[in-house]
Design an enzyme around this catalytic site. Structure first.
Site, mmCIF file in Angstrom:
data_model
loop_
_atom_site.group_PDB
_atom_site.id
_atom_site.type_symbol
_atom_site.label_atom_id
_atom_site.label_comp_id
_atom_site.label_asym_id
_atom_site.label_seq_id
_atom_site.Cartn_x
_atom_site.Cartn_y
_atom_site.Cartn_z
ATOM 1 N N ASN A 1 2.976 11.973 -2.916
ATOM 2 C CA ASN A 1 3.434 10.751 -1.910
ATOM 3 C C ASN A 1 3.161 9.517 -2.629
ATOM 4 O OD1 ASN A 1 3.899 8.807 0.215
ATOM 5 N ND2 ASN A 1 2.220 9.305 1.126
ATOM 6 N N TRP A 2 4.211 8.914 -3.470
ATOM 7 C CA TRP A 2 4.150 7.682 -4.225
ATOM 8 C C TRP A 2 3.914 6.326 -3.345
ATOM 9 C CZ3 TRP A 2 8.267 8.310 -8.566
ATOM 10 C CH2 TRP A 2 7.910 9.307 -9.325
ATOM 11 N N LYS A 3 4.173 6.519 -2.069
ATOM 12 C CA LYS A 3 4.152 5.363 -1.221
ATOM 13 C C LYS A 3 4.802 4.085 -1.613
ATOM 14 C CE LYS A 3 -0.377 7.016 -0.020
ATOM 15 N NZ LYS A 3 -1.717 6.327 0.515
ATOM 16 N N HIS B 1 2.752 9.877 8.597
ATOM 17 C CA HIS B 1 1.473 9.475 7.900
ATOM 18 C C HIS B 1 0.815 8.275 8.491
ATOM 19 C CE1 HIS B 1 -0.662 8.059 4.646
ATOM 20 N NE2 HIS B 1 -0.234 8.905 3.692
ATOM 21 N N GLU C 1 -0.553 5.855 7.480
ATOM 22 C CA GLU C 1 -0.156 4.548 7.357
ATOM 23 C C GLU C 1 0.994 3.957 8.075
ATOM 24 O OE1 GLU C 1 0.197 4.849 3.082
ATOM 25 O OE2 GLU C 1 -2.037 5.348 2.897
ATOM 26 N N GLU D 1 -4.623 15.272 7.108
ATOM 27 C CA GLU D 1 -4.968 14.022 6.301
ATOM 28 C C GLU D 1 -6.048 13.011 6.995
ATOM 29 O OE1 GLU D 1 -2.393 12.913 3.124
ATOM 30 O OE2 GLU D 1 -1.409 11.872 4.682
ATOM 31 N N GLY E 1 -7.356 7.464 0.012
ATOM 32 C CA GLY E 1 -7.620 6.762 -1.064
ATOM 33 C C GLY E 1 -8.847 6.073 -1.060
ATOM 34 N N SER F 1 -7.633 11.906 -1.016
ATOM 35 C CA SER F 1 -8.480 11.996 -2.341
ATOM 36 C C SER F 1 -8.439 13.228 -3.046
ATOM 37 C CB SER F 1 -9.901 11.473 -2.024
ATOM 38 O OG SER F 1 -9.780 9.914 -1.548
ATOM 39 N N GLY G 1 -1.646 11.715 -3.080
ATOM 40 C CA GLY G 1 -1.096 10.229 -3.157
ATOM 41 C C GLY G 1 -1.775 9.646 -4.331
ATOM 42 N N GLY G 2 -2.602 8.714 -4.635
ATOM 43 C CA GLY G 2 -3.146 8.258 -5.911
ATOM 44 C C GLY G 2 -2.898 9.184 -7.104
#
Ligand code: PEP
Length: 256
Positions: free
Chosen positions: A11-13, A94, A96, A165, A171, A211, A232-233
């Site tokens: 997930n590059w957001k 998600h 967010e 999640e 994150g 994470s 993600g990151g």
């Protein structure tokens, strides 16, 4: 032995660009994985990415999908459009999107129905926040998210994924331990039996996200009810993401 094929999703957001697309895709060219692997770039890059994918097994996902089919909904992108662009799966709900854009369980239900209608694999994201975990409300929150987002959907001939999640892990560098993640995934699977039935719950893949790194991926992936990862990151570093995918593929091979 796990019968569910593992799935790793990046997930590059709101990150990435043509450089990241080139380096990420390049690292997958000509490689085979015993896992389904997808990258969810920002919408604008979906078509760019597609042109690079002829020589790799990578799939493209979207980070969202509209609950509407068409019409006066400025800024929305429909499931049909995503399908036409070559997208295989879409993230839905998600945290967010829930916390910053007010996405509700009901909206998730509608989006999942749209995705299924257009043969996209919906990946429903669920998870509790820190306060809810501390108050021991995790199971209550997850059950509510699953029931309100899924109950009543017809999965005949179709499938979906759930991504657990925990918001406190996203994150933050504080991933759930493999034991906590496994325990929660087992609970989610049991809740899916109540929402659907045993056979359907057994074929739904439950991914862990929060994470994930190349260092903790293996310990998570060997857990009985962890069928993949949402990253993600760490997915913004092509080398790290590739290593995570290689772990998933090797573990799947060893288990079969
Ligand atoms: C995510 O937001 O979906 C996620 C898993 O992020 P991170 O891996 O950076 O915690």
């Amino acid at each position: 032995m796990k019968t569910r094929k593992p799935m790793i999703i990046a997930n590059w957001k709101l990150n990435g660009g043509l450089d990241l697309i080139c380096t990420s895709v390049a690292s997958f060219i000509g490689k085979h994985f015993d896992a389904q692997i997808a990258i969810c770039p920002p919408y604008i890059y979906i078509r760019d990415m597609m042109t690079f994918l002829q020589y790799s097994e990578l799939q493209i996902g979207s980070q969202n999908v509209s609950k509407y089919e068409s019409g006066a909904y400025t800024g929305e992108t429909s499931a049909q459009m995503l399908k036409e662009a070559g997208v295989s799966l879409c993230l839905i709900g998600h945290s967010e999107r829930r916390t910053m854009f007010g996405e509700t369980n009901q909206a998730c239900f509608n989006k999942i129905a749209r995705a299924l209608q257009h043969e996209l694999l919906p990946v429903l994201c669920i998870g509790e926040n820190r306060e809810e975990r501390e108050q021991k409300k995790t199971q209550e929150i997850l059950r509510q998210q699953l029931t309100e987002s899924l109950k009543g959907l017809d999965l005949t001939g179709k499938n979906l994924c759930v991504a657990y999640e925990p918001i406190w892990a996203i994150g933050t560098g504080l991933a759930a331990t493999p034991e906590v993640a496994q325990e929660t995934h087992q609970f989610i699977r049991e809740a899916l039996v109540d929402v659907f039935d045993l056979i359907t719950a057994q074929r739904i893949r439950i991914l862990y996200g929060g994470s994930v790194t190349k260092n903790n991926a293996q310990d998570l992936l060997i857990q009985k009810d962890i069928d993949g990862l949402l990253v993600g990151g760490a997915s913004l570093d092509p080398g790290h993401f590739l290593t995570i995918c290689e772990h998933a593929s090797r573990i799947a091979k060893e288990e079969n």
